[in-house]
Design an enzyme around this catalytic site. Sequence first.
Site, PDB file in Angstrom:
ATOM      1  CD  GLU A  77      -0.862  -8.772   4.224  1.00  0.00           C
ATOM      2  OE1 GLU A  77      -0.526  -7.600   4.502  1.00  0.00           O
ATOM      3  OE2 GLU A  77      -0.364  -9.415   3.302  1.00  0.00           O
ATOM      4  NE  ARG A  78       4.149  -9.439   7.564  1.00  0.00           N
ATOM      5  CZ  ARG A  78       3.766 -10.374   6.695  1.00  0.00           C
ATOM      6  NH1 ARG A  78       2.855 -11.267   7.012  1.00  0.00           N
ATOM      7  NH2 ARG A  78       4.292 -10.437   5.493  1.00  0.00           N
ATOM      8  CD  GLU A  84      13.493  -0.154   4.383  1.00  0.00           C
ATOM      9  OE1 GLU A  84      12.810  -0.782   3.562  1.00  0.00           O
ATOM     10  OE2 GLU A  84      13.063   0.837   4.995  1.00  0.00           O
ATOM     11  CG  PHE A 130       5.014  -4.502   9.743  1.00  0.00           C
ATOM     12  CD1 PHE A 130       5.575  -4.360  11.010  1.00  0.00           C
ATOM     13  CD2 PHE A 130       5.867  -4.562   8.645  1.00  0.00           C
ATOM     14  CE1 PHE A 130       6.959  -4.292  11.175  1.00  0.00           C
ATOM     15  CE2 PHE A 130       7.246  -4.490   8.808  1.00  0.00           C
ATOM     16  CZ  PHE A 130       7.789  -4.347  10.075  1.00  0.00           C
ATOM     17  CE  LYS A 178      -3.843  -4.839   2.131  1.00  0.00           C
ATOM     18  NZ  LYS A 178      -2.984  -5.547   3.112  1.00  0.00           N
ATOM     19  CB  CYS A 226       9.965   4.582   6.920  1.00  0.00           C
ATOM     20  SG  CYS A 226       9.002   5.937   7.542  1.00  0.00           S
TER      21      CYS A 226
HETATM   22  P1  NAD Z   1       5.050  -4.109   2.448  1.00  0.00           P
HETATM   23  O1  NAD Z   1       5.404  -3.398   1.195  1.00  0.00           O
HETATM   24  O2  NAD Z   1       5.402  -5.549   2.557  1.00  0.00           O
HETATM   25  O3  NAD Z   1       3.467  -4.029   2.708  1.00  0.00           O
HETATM   26  C1  NAD Z   1       2.761  -2.810   2.680  1.00  0.00           C
HETATM   27  C2  NAD Z   1       1.350  -3.073   2.208  1.00  0.00           C
HETATM   28  O4  NAD Z   1       1.383  -3.591   0.880  1.00  0.00           O
HETATM   29  C3  NAD Z   1       0.590  -4.090   3.054  1.00  0.00           C
HETATM   30  O5  NAD Z   1      -0.726  -3.642   3.244  1.00  0.00           O
HETATM   31  C4  NAD Z   1       0.643  -5.345   2.224  1.00  0.00           C
HETATM   32  O6  NAD Z   1      -0.490  -6.158   2.405  1.00  0.00           O
HETATM   33  C5  NAD Z   1       0.687  -4.823   0.800  1.00  0.00           C
HETATM   34  N1  NAD Z   1       1.426  -5.724  -0.101  1.00  0.00           N
HETATM   35  C6  NAD Z   1       2.508  -6.471   0.210  1.00  0.00           C
HETATM   36  N2  NAD Z   1       2.912  -7.161  -0.868  1.00  0.00           N
HETATM   37  C7  NAD Z   1       2.088  -6.835  -1.877  1.00  0.00           C
HETATM   38  C8  NAD Z   1       2.016  -7.214  -3.260  1.00  0.00           C
HETATM   39  N3  NAD Z   1       2.874  -8.073  -3.801  1.00  0.00           N
HETATM   40  N4  NAD Z   1       1.044  -6.674  -4.016  1.00  0.00           N
HETATM   41  C9  NAD Z   1       0.180  -5.803  -3.482  1.00  0.00           C
HETATM   42  N5  NAD Z   1       0.196  -5.421  -2.192  1.00  0.00           N
HETATM   43  C10 NAD Z   1       1.143  -5.913  -1.399  1.00  0.00           C
HETATM   44  O7  NAD Z   1       5.691  -3.264   3.641  1.00  0.00           O
HETATM   45  P2  NAD Z   1       5.749  -3.637   5.183  1.00  0.00           P
HETATM   46  O8  NAD Z   1       6.744  -4.735   5.368  1.00  0.00           O
HETATM   47  O9  NAD Z   1       4.388  -3.810   5.738  1.00  0.00           O
HETATM   48  O10 NAD Z   1       6.328  -2.269   5.785  1.00  0.00           O
HETATM   49  C11 NAD Z   1       7.688  -1.973   5.884  1.00  0.00           C
HETATM   50  C12 NAD Z   1       8.143  -1.090   4.743  1.00  0.00           C
HETATM   51  O11 NAD Z   1       7.388   0.111   4.719  1.00  0.00           O
HETATM   52  C13 NAD Z   1       9.588  -0.641   4.887  1.00  0.00           C
HETATM   53  O12 NAD Z   1      10.198  -0.689   3.621  1.00  0.00           O
HETATM   54  C14 NAD Z   1       9.476   0.793   5.376  1.00  0.00           C
HETATM   55  O13 NAD Z   1      10.574   1.612   5.084  1.00  0.00           O
HETATM   56  C15 NAD Z   1       8.263   1.237   4.648  1.00  0.00           C
HETATM   57  N6  NAD Z   1       7.653   2.400   5.267  1.00  0.00           N
HETATM   58  C16 NAD Z   1       7.740   3.594   4.621  1.00  0.00           C
HETATM   59  C17 NAD Z   1       7.201   4.738   5.182  1.00  0.00           C
HETATM   60  C18 NAD Z   1       7.275   6.056   4.475  1.00  0.00           C
HETATM   61  O14 NAD Z   1       6.544   6.964   4.843  1.00  0.00           O
HETATM   62  N7  NAD Z   1       8.120   6.196   3.468  1.00  0.00           N
HETATM   63  C19 NAD Z   1       6.552   4.650   6.423  1.00  0.00           C
HETATM   64  C20 NAD Z   1       6.473   3.406   7.061  1.00  0.00           C
HETATM   65  C21 NAD Z   1       7.015   2.293   6.464  1.00  0.00           C
END
Ligand code: NAD
Length: 499
Positions: free
Chosen positions: A176-177, A384, A149, A173, A281
């Site tokens: 959702e947010r 985090e 998100f 994909k 991140c």
């Molecule tokens: P998230 O892991 O909750 O969601 C990311 C994606 O995974 C979404 O599309 C979501 O629909 C999907 N998802 C969520 N739960 C799932 C499950 N149980 N099974 C399968 N798919 C699932 O992350 P978020 O809250 O959207 O984003 C924040 C996180 O992303 C933070 O931890 C941040 O550090 C990280 N991030 C990392 C980078 C990087 O390059 N390392 C960049 C941006 C964000």
Amino acid sequence: MREIHHWIDGKETKGTSGRFADVFNPATGEVQARLSLATKAEMDDAIDRAAAAQLKWGATNPQRRARVMMKFVDLINRDMDKLAEALSAEHGKTFPDAKGDVQRGLEVIEFCIGAPHLLKGEFTDSAGPGIDMYSMRQPLGVVAGITPFNFPAMIPLWKMGPALVCGNAMILKPSERDPSVPLMLAKLLQEAGLPDGVLQVINGDKESVDAILDSDVIQAVGFVGSTPIAQYIYERAAATGKRAQCFGGAKNHMIIMPDADLDQAADALIGAGYGAAGERCMAISVAVPVGEKTADALIEKLVPRIEKLKVGPWTAGDDVDYGPVVTKAAKENILRLVQTGIDQGAELVVDGRDFNLQGYEDGFFVGPHLFDRVTPDMDIYKQEIFGPVLSTVRAASYDDAIKLALDHEYGNGTAIYTRDGDTARDFANRINIGMVGINVPIPVPLAYHTFGGWKKSGFGDLNQHGPDAFKFYTRTKTVTARWPSGIKEGGEFNFKAMD
Ligand code: NAD
């Protein structure tokens, strides 16, 4: 209530699952739209359609594919404000920051215009008698991008640009947010000339993600999100033989040496710690001043700067420093972690818990927090937080400071503030973290370098964007060719000169 659906074969396509997720306005706490969540059958169908569309697109020459990206750049610039407004409205980040989100994605699309050059293969003339050898980079087929998100423009653009220009079809994909910007980008790509079906944007949750992971058609998965999900996706994708790169969470340390310019370091910490409400991140969430004197002076400089931060909705003007966090659950998790910090003995120097904004009482705003005397055993250090919370860990020496960052399980980004080139050089060489800033607080590499974390911040091979992305989204084929000679002896083709 407004409904948001999918983008399939170049058309907005209504979902059939009957399952929806709420899309909030984080500034007010109100639900502003309902997002359709795809079933496995819907996802499988979109993947098959993408596979059909990829055949022609993959055979289109790279220069023509690059021209679609050229046009896409123009269109993103044309619609920059519209994109940024839609982004702020769902994510909550300030308008200038939302433009930055679009801009850092746009730069990767600009880089993708160089595809004809980047996709050139290698050639060895006369590898043996009459033998030439050459390698070429070919698209993988259908690939998937699963995005978080916190950068709803930048990260989808990092995925779609390289994947598409390499000749693949992509299933995106998004989170959702905040799903609206990825759909707007898909429409712009169509306007730029991308054939229908080559990019499908399918909204969904775990059911859609699992359908991607279990599909025999999908060849590669690029994921960005939290570490537990990154690891899950990496393992499940690898189990079915897919190429996978999965980037996870972070805990980025900034080391402040006694010789650093402390005003510069304090300003950097304010932007890197609290910008975008800490939902980056590459946010700095741990400050590590070296020596008690440095620590005391740094805290003294940080406190008035933090107290001056303007927190508010993106609509309140460009002087707002940061907006709300993305959901009520995110806010509650941040406040829960702050409480563990207090309970476990950290010193809460700036307390943002009672932050309240008149007229926005139900919004997901979190006031800025500053902890001092945090120790490595505390939850606020290990986990985090992804919120406007900066933890200070005092280190006695440079060696103690670097050891903290070396030992932490995350390895996304880090920074050092110093005037000493020798220390900075040693830090850059020894640290086991993917992106390093020297007097730069958020060292996000530009589009023509690559972006990726180490340790629990990245699973799989190769980084995002830059030349690595072109490797990730293509397969190398190597051809060895021998053309038997003989015709020279068999016939006479020379125009005879007069004797
Ligand atoms: P998230 O892991 O909750 O969601 C990311 C994606 O995974 C979404 O599309 C979501 O629909 C999907 N998802 C969520 N739960 C799932 C499950 N149980 N099974 C399968 N798919 C699932 O992350 P978020 O809250 O959207 O984003 C924040 C996180 O992303 C933070 O931890 C941040 O550090 C990280 N991030 C990392 C980078 C990087 O390059 N390392 C960049 C941006 C964000």
